[in-house]
Write a protein that holds these residues in place. Structure first.
Motif, short mmCIF file in Angstrom:
data_model
loop_
_atom_site.label_atom_id
_atom_site.label_comp_id
_atom_site.label_asym_id
_atom_site.label_seq_id
_atom_site.Cartn_x
_atom_site.Cartn_y
_atom_site.Cartn_z
N VAL A 167 24.34 10.90 37.82
CA VAL A 167 23.24 10.87 36.86
C VAL A 167 22.33 12.06 37.14
N ASP A 168 21.89 12.70 36.09
CA ASP A 168 20.97 13.83 36.21
C ASP A 168 19.55 13.30 36.40
N HIS A 169 18.86 13.76 37.43
CA HIS A 169 17.50 13.25 37.65
C HIS A 169 16.54 13.65 36.54
N TRP A 170 16.94 14.61 35.69
CA TRP A 170 16.10 14.98 34.54
C TRP A 170 16.40 14.12 33.31
N ASP A 171 17.32 13.19 33.40
CA ASP A 171 17.74 12.39 32.24
C ASP A 171 16.69 11.33 31.91
N SER A 172 15.76 11.67 31.05
CA SER A 172 14.65 10.76 30.72
C SER A 172 15.08 9.65 29.76
N GLU A 173 16.28 9.75 29.19
CA GLU A 173 16.76 8.68 28.31
C GLU A 173 17.28 7.49 29.12
N LYS A 174 17.86 7.75 30.27
CA LYS A 174 18.47 6.68 31.06
C LYS A 174 17.53 6.14 32.14
N ILE A 175 16.73 7.02 32.74
CA ILE A 175 15.89 6.62 33.86
C ILE A 175 14.49 7.20 33.68
N GLU A 176 13.56 6.71 34.51
CA GLU A 176 12.17 7.14 34.42
C GLU A 176 11.77 8.02 35.59
N PHE A 177 12.74 8.73 36.13
CA PHE A 177 12.49 9.60 37.28
C PHE A 177 11.42 10.63 36.95
#
Length: 489
Positions: free
Chosen positions: A205-215
């Protein structure tokens, strides 16, 4: 001077005075030192002189024409760069270096940051994901030098790109565990290979993926995170935390791990390259920035600190924010409608091996040119590995190992990389994949909204180019200008 040379010199002087053949013959024949000279000989020598004069005139004409063509190309390229940065509205200036047969162009446009001086072609900028091409080449160079450390008992056949993470001696399992889970909840992260990481076909998972996670919302945004100095282990730990929170177990479609291994499941992810950076450190026994100096800068001829790792060395070392101090040659990068400055605060130190370096355009050119000229690797097969391109989910882009290939119309291909903020480093190649000798590197220092990042083709169609639409349009214009100026076929 012999007799014929003397006659030749006199005829040349008389021709410059405008004398005709009869007058020249009379004067030459009447000269006591030259003696009688036949009319036919005078006529032959005059013809030779006129032919040489015509050749000189033609050569000067060609030189003048070439000089004028170069000046026109430079002027049109500058105009294209000026137009390209207009949407920045003063936030972020542009830099561009174009190398082609018989011409070298280094340009700047706009200010280094709002309220500061105008850009200079030698200024530096954050190269964002263009870093990935450097990191991929560095890892392949480490493999070429047989430096990849494997656990005892591992088959040497796995010493290359097919080495799984669990095979690498010294790489902590804590770094990558529980990143890629199959449908039965089994952790398959240790089975991910170096090839899978480099090609973005790995399930991370890309830590910049704001669609999947709220990192990004929790760990990047907010004043409390502005001066945060990230380690790769911290990035992976926080990523796992947010994956658990969101119930995310991987990015590939389907539940069969063999599908992921087949290379068909492409999803761009910075997280994979952070792991690659750690593999390089384990293999070389030095930090990534030191490995860049030893295995890239020294080999290519890049001067440190013309290129350096942000927030960790050189003018950035020890800084929490740049504000009005730090590197005076560093141009700032912005994004979207606020606009938000990406260069000011240390929170961007999360870009370690995926995008965490500063460079100038000359250094980018040295690097990409060294790859295509065969100077970087000892064995050309490693460049061939980088250029093993497979389709992606992003328009006309295919991806190899740290290398993008972008098709332009029916005749042109670009190979290299794009970066966040309309950063680019490319070699131009023909349809047969042979480099033309044209190299382009630069930045617009501004990231547009993804919705605006489309480019048009001559047939009226459009294609997305993954957040670097304006850079791609600029490159299209530059190639057209070079072709019109006869500097590229």
């Amino acid at each position: 001077m012999d007799h014929e040379e003397a006659v030749h010199a006199m005829i040349s002087d008389l021709l410059h005075q405008g004398a005709g053949i009869k007058k020249i013959h009379r004067i030459v024949t009447g000269d006591p030192e030259l003696g009688p000279v036949g009319l036919k000989k005078v006529e032959r020598l005059m013809k030779d002189l006129r032919a040489k004069a015509a050749d000189v005139t033609q050569a000067k004409s060609h030189e003048t024409e070439a000089r004028e063509r170069r000046a026109d190309v430079v002027r049109h390229c500058q105009e294209a760069l000026d137009i390209a940065i207009k949407p920045n509205r003063g936030f972020g200036g542009g830099l561009m270096h174009v190398e082609a047969p018989s011409i070298s162009i280094k340009l700047a446009s706009g200010s280094i940051r709002p309220g500061f001086r105008q850009m200079d072609p030698s200024d530096q900028f954050e190269i964002a994901s263009v870093t990935k091409t450097f990191v991929a080449a560095l890892l392949l160079r480490v493999i070429e030098l047989n430096m990849l450390p494997l656990h005892p008992g591992v088959d040497p056949a796995n010493a290359g790109l097919e080495a799984e993470l669990s095979m690498i001696n010294g790489l902590s399992e804590k770094l990558y565990c529980n990143m890629v889970m199959d449908s039965e909840g089994v952790d398959r992260s240790s089975e991910v290979t170096l090839r899978m990481l480099l090609s973005h076909r790995n399930g991370f998972v890309d830590h910049w993926d704001s669609e999947k996670i709220e990192f990004v919302t929790d760990e990047i945004y907010g004043d409390e995170n502005k001066n945060r100095l990230w380690s790769v282990q911290e990035t992976m730990d926080q990523l796992r935390k947010h994956m658990r929170k969101a119930g995310v177990t991987g990015k590939w479609r389907g539940n069969d791990f063999s599908k992921l291994c087949s290379g068909k499941c492409y999803k761009y992810t910075d997280s994979a390259y952070e792991i690659i950076g750690q593999v390089i450190e384990v293999a070389t026994g030095i930090t990534l920035r030191e490995a860049f100096r030893k295995y890239i800068y020294e080999r290519v001829g890049i001067d440190y600190p013309d290129m350096y790792q942000t927030w960790r060395e050189g003018p950035d070392e020890g800084l929490e924010n740049r504000d009005r101090c730090g590197n005076p040659s560093l141009s700032y990068r912005y994004e979207r409608d606020w606009p938000t400055c990406l260069t000011e605060d240390r929170r961007q130190s999360i870009e370690y091996a995926s995008g965490g370096f500063v460079s100038d355009t000359a250094s980018l050119h040295k690097f990409i040119q060294s790859l295509f000229s065969g100077c970087f690797f000892d064995d050309p097969k490693w460049l061939s590995e980088m250029r093993t391109f497979l389709p992606t989910d992003c328009g006309d882009i295919s991806y190899g190992l740290g290398f993008m290939r972008i098709r332009i119309g029916n005749t042109d291909l670009l190979e290299g990389h794009l970066g966040h903020g309309n950063v680019f480093m490319f070699a131009h190649v023909g349809n047969r994949g042979v480099a033309s000798g044209v190299f382009l590197a630069g930045t617009l220092n501004f990231q547009d909204d993804e919705e605006t990042c489309e480019v048009g083709y001559n047939d009226g169609s459009k294609a997305s180019v993954c957040e670097a639409g304006r850079a791609f349009v600029l490159i299209q214009k530059i190639l057209k200008i070079l072709r019109k100026g006869k500097f590229v076929d």
